[in-house]
Design a protein around this motif. Sequence first.
Motif, mmCIF file in Angstrom:
data_model
loop_
_atom_site.group_PDB
_atom_site.id
_atom_site.type_symbol
_atom_site.label_atom_id
_atom_site.label_comp_id
_atom_site.label_asym_id
_atom_site.label_seq_id
_atom_site.Cartn_x
_atom_site.Cartn_y
_atom_site.Cartn_z
ATOM 1 N N LEU A 158 -5.726 3.213 -12.380
ATOM 2 C CA LEU A 158 -6.479 4.403 -12.004
ATOM 3 C C LEU A 158 -6.959 5.203 -13.205
ATOM 4 O O LEU A 158 -7.956 5.924 -13.116
ATOM 5 N N ARG A 168 2.219 7.022 -4.949
ATOM 6 C CA ARG A 168 1.696 7.448 -6.253
ATOM 7 C C ARG A 168 0.675 8.570 -6.102
ATOM 8 O O ARG A 168 0.786 9.602 -6.739
ATOM 9 N N MET A 183 3.336 1.896 -1.891
ATOM 10 C CA MET A 183 3.545 2.281 -3.290
ATOM 11 C C MET A 183 2.345 3.076 -3.798
ATOM 12 O O MET A 183 2.505 4.091 -4.476
ATOM 13 N N VAL A 184 1.152 2.646 -3.448
ATOM 14 C CA VAL A 184 -0.053 3.348 -3.880
ATOM 15 C C VAL A 184 -0.110 4.724 -3.220
ATOM 16 O O VAL A 184 -0.415 5.722 -3.883
ATOM 17 N N LYS A 193 2.343 5.311 -15.039
ATOM 18 C CA LYS A 193 2.249 4.735 -13.696
ATOM 19 C C LYS A 193 0.794 4.657 -13.236
ATOM 20 O O LYS A 193 0.369 3.653 -12.663
ATOM 21 N N LEU A 194 0.035 5.719 -13.492
ATOM 22 C CA LEU A 194 -1.380 5.720 -13.107
ATOM 23 C C LEU A 194 -2.172 4.686 -13.901
ATOM 24 O O LEU A 194 -3.081 4.040 -13.371
ATOM 25 N N GLU A 195 -1.801 4.505 -15.165
ATOM 26 C CA GLU A 195 -2.459 3.481 -15.985
ATOM 27 C C GLU A 195 -2.107 2.090 -15.462
ATOM 28 O O GLU A 195 -2.976 1.225 -15.339
ATOM 29 N N ARG A 196 -0.854 1.889 -15.144
ATOM 30 C CA ARG A 196 -0.414 0.585 -14.612
ATOM 31 C C ARG A 196 -1.139 0.247 -13.311
ATOM 32 O O ARG A 196 -1.487 -0.903 -13.054
ATOM 33 N N ASP A 197 -1.385 1.264 -12.488
ATOM 34 C CA ASP A 197 -2.079 1.061 -11.216
ATOM 35 C C ASP A 197 -3.582 0.876 -11.394
ATOM 36 O O ASP A 197 -4.296 0.644 -10.420
ATOM 37 N N THR A 244 0.827 -1.209 0.000
ATOM 38 C CA THR A 244 0.000 0.000 0.000
ATOM 39 C C THR A 244 0.859 1.255 0.000
ATOM 40 O O THR A 244 0.412 2.313 -0.456
#
Length: 125
Positions: free
Chosen positions: A70, A23, A19-20, A64-68, A17
């Motif tokens: 979001l 981000r 890492m999130v 990064k946001l796409e990978r997560d 968490t």
Amino acid sequence: MKSMANIYDVYEDRCPTRMVLDRIADKWALLILDKLRRDAVRFNLLRREIKGISQKVLSQTLKKLERDGLISRQAFPTVPVTVEYSLTPLGRTLTDTVAALAHWAEGNMDAVMAAQRAYDERTVV
């Protein structure tokens, strides 16, 4: 044994968490997510509207946001290619939180700067 609700603990140093949190605590990610709150936005519009962000940092943050999970990216077969970004259903769960954080700074900046000045005056050596 921990229940599924308690499997993650943000206070543990190895918890994913973190890492999130990293981000979404990033200023660029926060600003991007807030810009996507109402509608899909093209890459170049994001770059123009988020002053100070470089093309490289914008591109990296979007990935990064796409990978997560979001945001989502949609490319259109135009010349040159048009790319739009939008929030995913998961990203939409952050909408109110992101807006509150981003706009809290706007509404409280005078108080923060006053506190900084007072602190600096007290701690001058």
